[in-house]
Write an enzyme that holds these catalytic residues in place. Structure first.
Site, mmCIF file in Angstrom:
data_model
loop_
_atom_site.group_PDB
_atom_site.id
_atom_site.type_symbol
_atom_site.label_atom_id
_atom_site.label_comp_id
_atom_site.label_asym_id
_atom_site.label_seq_id
_atom_site.Cartn_x
_atom_site.Cartn_y
_atom_site.Cartn_z
ATOM 1 C CG HIS A 112 18.732 41.493 37.151
ATOM 2 N ND1 HIS A 112 18.482 41.665 35.805
ATOM 3 C CD2 HIS A 112 19.929 42.101 37.386
ATOM 4 C CE1 HIS A 112 19.479 42.338 35.256
ATOM 5 N NE2 HIS A 112 20.375 42.605 36.198
ATOM 6 C CG ASP A 141 15.449 40.894 35.140
ATOM 7 O OD1 ASP A 141 15.538 41.856 35.926
ATOM 8 O OD2 ASP A 141 16.381 40.516 34.409
ATOM 9 C CB SER A 162 23.108 42.634 34.191
ATOM 10 O OG SER A 162 22.387 43.797 34.521
#
Length: 228
Positions: free
Chosen positions: A189, A157, A109
């Site tokens: 995610h 995601d 991320s």
């Protein structure tokens, strides 16, 4: 004082793997990833690195704030965070005595965004970038000649759409960069174990293009042989 966590430290490290967590998380959140990589690379110094600032989300750390973030201001925020990121990588390279070729940046991320942008901004920072559920803040304008980029993304995601990884892969290929991309259906995610398994496989078997090119330039008679 650093909040980094050393997951594995061999006496004479041969590789350096630096793990970078997402916004609002802590180095501990990447422990499982580091332990998995340690099984495949017992001679690697593996460190989970803390973001440079306390997160303004109320817990954990961050490299840059995501409060009020837009496509227009993301690049500016990332650029402001890059010096601290470079310093963290350099600190561990000096600690290990290893250079860019032996360094892999593994980010999730926001950690993936920082790793990708850092590699684009500083070509000889790391030999590999493994970006999970990440993206470039802005697609690079020049090839990442000294860095192999491995992109991993879940198709479900909801935070950073997987299309960013597809777009980045296509763009990097067009520039002549060495890149792979793995998109996993039904994954959100997070770092899915199937993608982590694929990451280990790439680290163990994917010959970086620049290494192959250097070998070929030293052996002209082998130029007709192409890597898989």
């Amino acid at each position: 004082m650093t909040h980094d966590i050393v997951i594995q430290r061999p006496d004479q490290p041969q590789q350096l793997m630096l793990l970078f967590h997402g916004v609002g998380a802590t180095p501990d959140s990447m422990q499982q990833v580091g332990q998995y990589l340690a099984k495949g690379f017992p001679q690697a110094l593996i460190v989970s690195v803390a973001g440079s600032h306390a997160s303004d989300l109320g817990q954990g750390f961050q490299w840059f704030s995501v409060q009020g973030i837009t496509e227009e201001n993301r690049l500016e925020r990332v650029a402001a965070a890059l010096p601290d990121f470079f310093a963290a990588v350099t600190r561990w390279q000096q600690d290990s005595g290893l250079g860019h070729a032996a360094t892999a940046l593994v980010g999730f991320s926001q950690g993936a965004i920082m790793a990708l942008e850092a590699a684009a901004a500083k070509p000889e920072l790391a030999g590999r970038v493994l970006a999970f559920s990440g993206r470039f803040a802005s697609l690079p304008t020049a090839p990442l000649a000294q860095t192999t980029v491995h992109l991993f993304h879940g198709k479900a995601d909801p935070v950073i759409p997987y299309q960013h990884s597809i777009q980045a892969a296509e763009h990097l290929i067009a520039l002549g960069s060495d890149v792979t991309a793995e998109i996993e259906p039904f994954v959100g995610h997070h770092i899915h174990e199937d993608l982590l398994e694929k990451a280990l496989e790439y680290l163990q078997s994917h010959i970086p293009r620049h290494v192959w090119d250097e070998a070929m330039s030293a052996s002209p008679e082998q130029a007709a042989i192409k890597p898989k």
